[in-house]
Design an enzyme around this catalytic site. Structure first.
Site, PDB file in Angstrom:
ATOM      1  N   HIS A   1      -0.423  -0.886  -4.828  1.00 56.39           N
ATOM      2  CA  HIS A   1      -1.779  -0.502  -4.412  1.00 56.39           C
ATOM      3  C   HIS A   1      -1.805   0.983  -4.069  1.00 56.39           C
ATOM      4  O   HIS A   1      -1.048   1.451  -3.217  1.00 56.39           O
ATOM      5  CB  HIS A   1      -2.194  -1.320  -3.192  1.00 56.39           C
ATOM      6  CG  HIS A   1      -3.566  -1.021  -2.681  1.00 56.39           C
ATOM      7  ND1 HIS A   1      -4.698  -1.490  -3.290  1.00 56.39           N
ATOM      8  CD2 HIS A   1      -3.979  -0.290  -1.613  1.00 56.39           C
ATOM      9  CE1 HIS A   1      -5.768  -1.075  -2.613  1.00 56.39           C
ATOM     10  NE2 HIS A   1      -5.353  -0.333  -1.600  1.00 56.39           N
TER      11      HIS A   1
ATOM     12  N   MET B   1      -8.322   9.098  -1.819  1.00 59.15           N
ATOM     13  CA  MET B   1      -9.387   9.469  -0.881  1.00 59.15           C
ATOM     14  C   MET B   1      -9.772  10.930  -1.073  1.00 59.15           C
ATOM     15  O   MET B   1      -8.919  11.765  -1.384  1.00 59.15           O
ATOM     16  CB  MET B   1      -8.934   9.256   0.567  1.00 59.15           C
ATOM     17  CG  MET B   1      -8.370   7.894   0.859  1.00 59.15           C
ATOM     18  SD  MET B   1      -7.864   7.752   2.587  1.00 59.15           S
ATOM     19  CE  MET B   1      -6.386   6.759   2.411  1.00 59.15           C
TER      20      MET B   1
ATOM     21  N   GLY C   1      -9.634   4.440   5.440  1.00 53.50           N
ATOM     22  CA  GLY C   1      -9.283   5.845   5.556  1.00 53.50           C
ATOM     23  C   GLY C   1      -7.980   6.122   6.274  1.00 53.50           C
ATOM     24  O   GLY C   1      -7.348   7.139   6.035  1.00 53.50           O
ATOM     25  N   PHE C   2      -7.551   5.207   7.152  1.00 53.64           N
ATOM     26  CA  PHE C   2      -6.346   5.457   7.931  1.00 53.64           C
ATOM     27  C   PHE C   2      -5.503   4.193   8.035  1.00 53.64           C
ATOM     28  O   PHE C   2      -6.040   3.091   8.147  1.00 53.64           O
ATOM     29  CB  PHE C   2      -6.694   5.929   9.351  1.00 53.64           C
ATOM     30  CG  PHE C   2      -7.399   7.250   9.388  1.00 53.64           C
ATOM     31  CD1 PHE C   2      -6.677   8.437   9.425  1.00 53.64           C
ATOM     32  CD2 PHE C   2      -8.781   7.315   9.361  1.00 53.64           C
ATOM     33  CE1 PHE C   2      -7.327   9.660   9.449  1.00 53.64           C
ATOM     34  CE2 PHE C   2      -9.446   8.533   9.387  1.00 53.64           C
ATOM     35  CZ  PHE C   2      -8.713   9.712   9.432  1.00 53.64           C
TER      36      PHE C   2
ATOM     37  N   ASP D   1      -4.141   4.211  -2.896  1.00 55.49           N
ATOM     38  CA  ASP D   1      -5.384   4.678  -2.269  1.00 55.49           C
ATOM     39  C   ASP D   1      -5.651   6.133  -2.637  1.00 55.49           C
ATOM     40  O   ASP D   1      -4.815   7.003  -2.378  1.00 55.49           O
ATOM     41  CB  ASP D   1      -5.292   4.561  -0.745  1.00 55.49           C
ATOM     42  CG  ASP D   1      -5.359   3.121  -0.268  1.00 55.49           C
ATOM     43  OD1 ASP D   1      -6.314   2.421  -0.642  1.00 55.49           O
ATOM     44  OD2 ASP D   1      -4.452   2.695   0.475  1.00 55.49           O
TER      45      ASP D   1
ATOM     46  N   MET E   1     -11.577   5.521  -2.946  1.00 53.08           N
ATOM     47  CA  MET E   1     -12.391   5.759  -1.750  1.00 53.08           C
ATOM     48  C   MET E   1     -12.968   7.163  -1.857  1.00 53.08           C
ATOM     49  O   MET E   1     -12.638   8.067  -1.077  1.00 53.08           O
ATOM     50  CB  MET E   1     -11.542   5.588  -0.489  1.00 53.08           C
ATOM     51  CG  MET E   1     -11.194   4.157  -0.195  1.00 53.08           C
ATOM     52  SD  MET E   1     -10.284   3.959   1.355  1.00 53.08           S
ATOM     53  CE  MET E   1      -8.619   4.096   0.741  1.00 53.08           C
TER      54      MET E   1
ATOM     55  N   SER F   1       0.854  -1.186   0.000  1.00 55.07           N
ATOM     56  CA  SER F   1       0.000   0.000   0.000  1.00 55.07           C
ATOM     57  C   SER F   1       0.887   1.231   0.000  1.00 55.07           C
ATOM     58  O   SER F   1       1.539   1.544   1.001  1.00 55.07           O
ATOM     59  CB  SER F   1      -0.905  -0.010   1.232  1.00 55.07           C
ATOM     60  OG  SER F   1      -1.644   1.192   1.305  1.00 55.07           O
TER      61      SER F   1
ATOM     62  N   GLY G   1      -2.632   1.824  10.107  1.00 60.39           N
ATOM     63  CA  GLY G   1      -2.287   1.542  11.496  1.00 60.39           C
ATOM     64  C   GLY G   1      -3.437   1.144  12.397  1.00 60.39           C
ATOM     65  O   GLY G   1      -3.306   1.205  13.625  1.00 60.39           O
TER      66      GLY G   1
ATOM     67  N   SER H   1       1.721  -3.082   9.028  1.00 60.62           N
ATOM     68  CA  SER H   1       1.676  -4.316   9.829  1.00 60.62           C
ATOM     69  C   SER H   1       2.676  -5.357   9.362  1.00 60.62           C
ATOM     70  O   SER H   1       2.988  -6.288  10.114  1.00 60.62           O
ATOM     71  CB  SER H   1       0.269  -4.927   9.786  1.00 60.62           C
ATOM     72  OG  SER H   1      -0.671  -4.080  10.396  1.00 60.62           O
TER      73      SER H   1
ATOM     74  N   HIS I   1      -7.507   2.285  -5.693  1.00 64.21           N
ATOM     75  CA  HIS I   1      -8.646   2.060  -4.793  1.00 64.21           C
ATOM     76  C   HIS I   1      -9.316   3.412  -4.594  1.00 64.21           C
ATOM     77  O   HIS I   1      -8.791   4.273  -3.876  1.00 64.21           O
ATOM     78  CB  HIS I   1      -8.128   1.470  -3.478  1.00 64.21           C
ATOM     79  CG  HIS I   1      -9.187   1.272  -2.443  1.00 64.21           C
ATOM     80  ND1 HIS I   1      -8.881   1.032  -1.113  1.00 64.21           N
ATOM     81  CD2 HIS I   1     -10.549   1.258  -2.511  1.00 64.21           C
ATOM     82  CE1 HIS I   1      -9.996   0.900  -0.425  1.00 64.21           C
ATOM     83  NE2 HIS I   1     -11.024   1.038  -1.248  1.00 64.21           N
TER      84      HIS I   1
ATOM     85  N   MET J   1     -12.366  -4.974   3.028  1.00 64.29           N
ATOM     86  CA  MET J   1     -11.716  -4.095   3.985  1.00 64.29           C
ATOM     87  C   MET J   1     -11.816  -4.738   5.366  1.00 64.29           C
ATOM     88  O   MET J   1     -12.913  -4.985   5.862  1.00 64.29           O
ATOM     89  CB  MET J   1     -12.370  -2.717   3.987  1.00 64.29           C
ATOM     90  CG  MET J   1     -12.336  -1.984   2.656  1.00 64.29           C
ATOM     91  SD  MET J   1     -10.651  -1.718   2.031  1.00 64.29           S
ATOM     92  CE  MET J   1      -9.962  -0.722   3.372  1.00 64.29           C
TER      93      MET J   1
ATOM     94  N   ASP K   1      -7.566  -6.070   2.739  1.00 64.83           N
ATOM     95  CA  ASP K   1      -6.879  -4.794   2.949  1.00 64.83           C
ATOM     96  C   ASP K   1      -7.188  -4.275   4.345  1.00 64.83           C
ATOM     97  O   ASP K   1      -8.333  -3.986   4.668  1.00 64.83           O
ATOM     98  CB  ASP K   1      -7.350  -3.789   1.893  1.00 64.83           C
ATOM     99  CG  ASP K   1      -6.673  -2.429   2.026  1.00 64.83           C
ATOM    100  OD1 ASP K   1      -5.769  -2.274   2.871  1.00 64.83           O
ATOM    101  OD2 ASP K   1      -7.053  -1.517   1.263  1.00 64.83           O
ATOM    102  N   GLY K   2      -6.125  -4.192   5.182  1.00 71.15           N
ATOM    103  CA  GLY K   2      -6.304  -3.595   6.500  1.00 71.15           C
ATOM    104  C   GLY K   2      -5.656  -4.391   7.604  1.00 71.15           C
ATOM    105  O   GLY K   2      -6.130  -5.476   7.939  1.00 71.15           O
TER     106      GLY K   2
ATOM    107  N   GLY L   1       0.712  -3.011   4.490  1.00 71.12           N
ATOM    108  CA  GLY L   1       1.111  -1.699   4.983  1.00 71.12           C
ATOM    109  C   GLY L   1       2.084  -1.801   6.124  1.00 71.12           C
ATOM    110  O   GLY L   1       3.045  -2.574   6.106  1.00 71.12           O
TER     111      GLY L   1
END
Length: 216
Positions: free
Chosen positions: A33, A37, A142-143, A35, A68, A8, A145, A197, A66, A137, A173-174, A195
């Site tokens: 990927h 927004m 949107g964020f 994002d 959003m 990401s 972490g 993680s 993506h 998701m 994703d997430g 991301g």
């Protein structure tokens, strides 16, 4: 089974995005990927057109986007023309979702839908025969972490079953940690948006991280 590793880029080093993209490419990224927004559909602003164009210009690997954003149908042709290979939209953000998916495919691109944690599968079943990817998701979008939402696991498993029926691939994703890559691979998930993680902000080189994620 195929395992797609998709960093990401919202989590990349923005002080030198070009260098980070090249490093990720050389380490074995499958899909970049991106994002986008708008601060309306989700309470944050994401990457911009210039960021997308830069990443696209320095890699020959597939790049997804993506969206959003509200009314993504207004922008899918723009991103297709900029070189997006896969375009994800949120069905609840589009008044003419089947038309938008048709436009994506008419541009020769892969069509994807993204499902928020609270969006039920029943609300999008009619769309499943006309998409190439479904991205679940596993955090509220949107964020970066956030904590993985365990209750999304049942949705993931059901979509894997439906994917074998309709021919689409399931992505997640997430908060996708190495443990989640291992766990969700076993239930049939194909792609992992990665991301903080698992990939970014770690002491290990990207290649070592990716090599480990492919075999765990």
């Amino acid at each position: 089974m195929e395992r797609l590793l998709c960093p990401s880029m919202m989590c990349a080093d923005f002080s030198n995005l070009e260098k980070d993209t090249i490093a990720l490419d050389q380490a074995g990224t499958d899909i970049f990927h991106m994002d986008i927004m708008d601060g309306a559909f989700v309470p944050n602003f994401g990457m911009g057109l210039q960021d997308f164009e830069l990443v696209r210009s320095v890699t020959k690997k597939p790049v997804d986007v993506h969206l959003m954003i509200q009314n993504p149908g207004n922008y899918v042709e723009k991103f297709a023309d900029l070189g997006a290979d896969i375009i994800y939209i949120h069905p609840e953000a589009d008044q003419q979702v089947t038309r938008t998916l048709d436009v994506i495919r008419s541009k020769g691109k892969k069509a994807g839908i993204a499902l928020n944690p609270g969006t039920p599968i029943d609300s999008i079943k009619e769309l499943l025969p006309i998409v190439d990817y479904v991205m679940v998701m596993t955090v509220n979008p949107g964020f970066a972490g956030q904590k993985y939402l365990e209750y999304t696991n049942e949705k993931v498993k059901e979509l894997v079953r439906l994917g074998s029926e309709h021919g689409f691939k399931v992505m997640v994703d997430g908060a996708i940690s190495p443990e989640k890559v291992k766990e969700l691979s076993k239930v049939g998930v194909t792609g992992f948006i990665l991301g903080t993680s698992s990939v970014f902000g770690k002491a290990k080189p990207y290649k070592e991280i990716f090599d480990n994620l492919r075999v765990i």
